[in-house]
Design a protein around this motif. Structure first.
Motif, PDB file in Angstrom:
ATOM      1  N   ALA A 256      -0.879   3.617 -11.576  1.00 50.04           N
ATOM      2  CA  ALA A 256      -1.549   4.527 -10.647  1.00 50.04           C
ATOM      3  C   ALA A 256      -2.141   3.787  -9.455  1.00 50.04           C
ATOM      4  O   ALA A 256      -2.105   4.260  -8.324  1.00 50.04           O
ATOM      5  N   ARG A 257      -2.659   2.581  -9.695  1.00 50.48           N
ATOM      6  CA  ARG A 257      -3.499   1.942  -8.690  1.00 50.48           C
ATOM      7  C   ARG A 257      -2.793   0.884  -7.851  1.00 50.48           C
ATOM      8  O   ARG A 257      -3.019   0.785  -6.662  1.00 50.48           O
ATOM      9  N   LEU A 258      -1.973   0.043  -8.435  1.00 50.18           N
ATOM     10  CA  LEU A 258      -1.362  -1.101  -7.785  1.00 50.18           C
ATOM     11  C   LEU A 258      -2.467  -1.993  -7.186  1.00 50.18           C
ATOM     12  O   LEU A 258      -3.325  -2.459  -7.917  1.00 50.18           O
ATOM     13  N   TYR A 259      -2.482  -2.147  -5.842  1.00 48.77           N
ATOM     14  CA  TYR A 259      -3.508  -2.988  -5.221  1.00 48.77           C
ATOM     15  C   TYR A 259      -4.532  -2.167  -4.417  1.00 48.77           C
ATOM     16  O   TYR A 259      -5.287  -2.721  -3.614  1.00 48.77           O
ATOM     17  N   HIS A 260      -4.558  -0.880  -4.630  1.00 52.96           N
ATOM     18  CA  HIS A 260      -5.489  -0.028  -3.886  1.00 52.96           C
ATOM     19  C   HIS A 260      -6.925  -0.251  -4.357  1.00 52.96           C
ATOM     20  O   HIS A 260      -7.170  -0.643  -5.505  1.00 52.96           O
ATOM     21  N   SER A 261      -7.867   0.045  -3.484  1.00 53.84           N
ATOM     22  CA  SER A 261      -9.279  -0.222  -3.805  1.00 53.84           C
ATOM     23  C   SER A 261      -9.848   0.795  -4.782  1.00 53.84           C
ATOM     24  O   SER A 261     -10.738   0.473  -5.566  1.00 53.84           O
ATOM     25  N   LYS A 262      -9.401   2.039  -4.704  1.00 56.45           N
ATOM     26  CA  LYS A 262      -9.915   3.135  -5.525  1.00 56.45           C
ATOM     27  C   LYS A 262     -11.430   3.305  -5.347  1.00 56.45           C
ATOM     28  O   LYS A 262     -12.153   3.644  -6.273  1.00 56.45           O
ATOM     29  N   LEU A 263     -11.897   3.060  -4.139  1.00 56.21           N
ATOM     30  CA  LEU A 263     -13.328   3.135  -3.835  1.00 56.21           C
ATOM     31  C   LEU A 263     -13.720   4.448  -3.152  1.00 56.21           C
ATOM     32  O   LEU A 263     -14.908   4.680  -2.904  1.00 56.21           O
TER      33      LEU A 263
ATOM     34  N   GLU B 231       0.815  -1.218   0.000  1.00 59.61           N
ATOM     35  CA  GLU B 231       0.000   0.000   0.000  1.00 59.61           C
ATOM     36  C   GLU B 231       0.848   1.266   0.000  1.00 59.61           C
ATOM     37  O   GLU B 231       0.374   2.343  -0.373  1.00 59.61           O
ATOM     38  N   ASP B 232       2.123   1.171   0.386  1.00 64.11           N
ATOM     39  CA  ASP B 232       3.002   2.336   0.369  1.00 64.11           C
ATOM     40  C   ASP B 232       3.920   2.368  -0.852  1.00 64.11           C
ATOM     41  O   ASP B 232       4.738   3.286  -0.994  1.00 64.11           O
ATOM     42  N   ALA B 233       3.813   1.376  -1.722  1.00 63.07           N
ATOM     43  CA  ALA B 233       4.704   1.288  -2.879  1.00 63.07           C
ATOM     44  C   ALA B 233       4.251   2.232  -3.990  1.00 63.07           C
ATOM     45  O   ALA B 233       3.071   2.550  -4.130  1.00 63.07           O
ATOM     46  N   MET B 234       5.215   2.655  -4.802  1.00 62.80           N
ATOM     47  CA  MET B 234       4.941   3.515  -5.958  1.00 62.80           C
ATOM     48  C   MET B 234       5.699   2.946  -7.150  1.00 62.80           C
ATOM     49  O   MET B 234       6.893   2.662  -7.054  1.00 62.80           O
ATOM     50  N   VAL B 235       4.993   2.780  -8.273  1.00 66.71           N
ATOM     51  CA  VAL B 235       5.571   2.148  -9.460  1.00 66.71           C
ATOM     52  C   VAL B 235       5.280   3.011 -10.680  1.00 66.71           C
ATOM     53  O   VAL B 235       4.132   3.416 -10.906  1.00 66.71           O
ATOM     54  N   ARG B 236       6.319   3.269 -11.455  1.00 63.92           N
ATOM     55  CA  ARG B 236       6.167   4.083 -12.654  1.00 63.92           C
ATOM     56  C   ARG B 236       5.117   3.479 -13.591  1.00 63.92           C
ATOM     57  O   ARG B 236       5.132   2.293 -13.897  1.00 63.92           O
TER      58      ARG B 236
END
Length: 519
Positions: A268-275, A260-265
């Motif tokens: 945008a979302r990775l494993y976040h819920s975006k809810l 949840e704290d990772a950032m990848v070029r």
């Protein structure tokens, strides 16, 4: 899109005025009303959304959620008086009063401070008053928060409040104790990204007819607002929001915590819920989502650290922010304890900067109106903190540019958590960091023009000199803070020549920011 009946007969007649972010099936003002004698009033007030430079995606979300909710209410038997593309709220209200002739007006508690006063003023012209019912999209009450103050504390920590909410809801509890023997598993949720990571595909969100209509309206009526609409993928109906949540629980919930704290070029979302956008507009309820998360853990489909972290964000942090806002407003909005006064940087408006992390974050904001919480806190917010950007201006920027942003969301998050401008009420320490944090938790620094390991020189990462300059500017204040003792000691231990060079580099950068130049 106006559904209304003339109800000039005798007897009590109720109007329920539904605000733009109250599109919830749990709407408390409707709960006790009779469909036959009640009219639901919804007004798309274009003037209020033209006042500020709201992101185009935010506008699409708001108007489309309103129209989708009106359709759902109509299907459920309610009569909805919907005023679309309304340039004059007063005229729309007058038309409703003339048609419905209400004897009472109800609304759910306003989310933002001052909203109910504007409603009262508009209704006073018609000799009508408005009564508020409790906000239905929160788990906590003002009493829950006030009880913690009754212990004589000057401030309520989020951790204490969170534990109270866990006990109140029974989430992740067994026999009065937290599942797993701990309240917080945050230490397990700090994994940096791994090379070659692949993330689940984005779910397809249907573009309903009402969404297409709103997209065309926003492009037509708000052409100069920031951001792009693009392939709109935010759910605007409850059914679509529930399906979006299903996808998160099926494909992202388990790995949400560790990364949840990772950032990848490029991700945008990775494993976040975006809810958050769907929750804050009312389409989803935080408790139903927490219950889904707990079920995933109980069924063995998601690890405890991920589920606990998700639950903490909703019934802990979100509720804490809500209660802080309403306890401390309106004076809270003007707090500026650190005396920050620089304008919002030019690259926060167009994303044009040589800093790779900032460039990536602003691309997400421009294209999505969204970025996950570490990008907000440790890239966008951290820079504003250490550079000394005006907290009120930054709060407005976050409010306008993020689809999930409201004043109640952004004031405590930005003024308190991010910029430490509230005197330490929300956070006991400022979330200030050098480039080392970003380099550790992301792949952004690779290939950036600036060197994350340098502090002085034209190719040194701006975060580094600004970080140490921030410590120097507020040395006396933070020397008294136990959680800041290490960086302050490190600063004091540097030789005078190095200190001077760092501060000169920081002064040069801050002068450029004040002048509206890019870095």
């Amino acid at each position: 899109m106006k559904r209304t009946n003339d109800s000039k007969g005798g007897g009590a007649r109720t109007t329920v005025w539904v605000a733009s972010d109250h599109c919830t099936p749990h709407h408390s003002a409707l709960a006790g009303c009779d469909r036959a004698s009640t009219r639901v009033l919804m007004i798309e007030s274009l003037a209020s959304w033209r006042e500020k430079p709201y992101h185009k995606r935010k506008l699409v979300l708001i108007f489309a959620a309103m129209r989708g909710f009106a359709d759902d209410l109509g299907a459920d038997g309610w009569t909805v008086d919907y005023h679309a593309e309304c340039d004059d709220l007063a005229a729309a209200l007058a038309a409703h009063v003339a048609s419905a002739v209400p004897t009472r007006v109800l609304t759910m508690m306003a989310s933002d401070y001052g909203e109910i006063d504007r409603m009262r003023s508009a209704l006073a012209i018609h000799d009508l008053e408005i009564a508020e019912t409790p906000h239905a999209n929160f788990v906590s009450t003002g009493d829950d928060f006030a009880e913690l103050f009754s212990r004589g504390q000057a401030r309520v920590t989020m951790e204490n409040f969170y534990r109270k909410m866990r006990k109140k809801t029974g989430l992740l509890m067994e026999g009065g104790e937290p599942v797993g023997g701990a309240w917080n598993f945050d230490a397990d949720n700090r994994e940096p990204p791994k090379k070659g990571m692949r993330f689940p595909a984005e779910p397809i969100v249907p573009i309903r007819p009402h969404v297409r209509d709103v997209i065309a309206m926003v492009e037509r009526l708000f052409p100069d607002h920031p951001g792009v609409i693009g392939d709109f993928d935010i759910p605007t109906t409850r059914a679509d929001a529930l399906a979006y949540a299903d996808d998160f629980f099926a494909h992202r919930m388990d790995k949400f915590g560790p990364y949840e704290d990772a950032m990848v070029r490029g991700e945008a979302r990775l494993y976040h819920s975006k809810l958050s956008a769907a929750i804050n507009v009312g389409l989803l309820h935080p408790l139903e989502l927490c219950e889904r998360a707990e079920l995933a853990y109980r069924n063995g489909d998601a690890r405890l650290a991920s589920v606990e972290g998700f639950v903490r964000q909703l019934i802990g942090w979100r509720e804490y922010i809500w209660q802080t806002y309403w306890r401390l407003m309106p004076e809270y909005r003007d707090r500026n304890t650190l005396g920050a006064d620089l304008p919002v940087p030019a690259f926060y408006l167009d994303g044009e900067t040589d800093m790779a992390c900032q460039r990536e974050a602003h691309r997400f904001v421009r294209e999505l109106g969204w970025a996950h919480h570490i990008l907000r806190l440790m890239v966008l917010g951290n820079f504003a903190l250490i550079a000394g950007i005006d907290p009120q201006a930054m709060t407005d920027w976050f409010w306008y540019m993020f689809v999930d942003g409201y004043d109640w969301v952004m004031a405590p998050n930005v003024i308190g958590m991010t910029l430490h401008a509230d005197g330490g009420f929300v956070g006991t320490k400022p979330y200030a960091a050098s480039a080392n944090y970003i380099n550790k938790m992301s792949d952004y620094c690779s290939g950036c023009r600036y060197d994350p390991k340098k502090t002085i020189g034209d190719d040194a990462c701006p975060y580094n000199s600004l970080y140490w300059d921030f410590m120097a500017r507020h040395e006396e204040r933070f020397a008294k803070n136990m959680r800041m003792s290490l960086p302050i000691r490190n600063w004091r231990g540097r030789d005078p020549e190095t200190k001077l060079a760092i501060r000169e580099r920081a002064a040069e950068l801050r002068a450029k920011l004040r002048a509206g130049e890019r870095i």
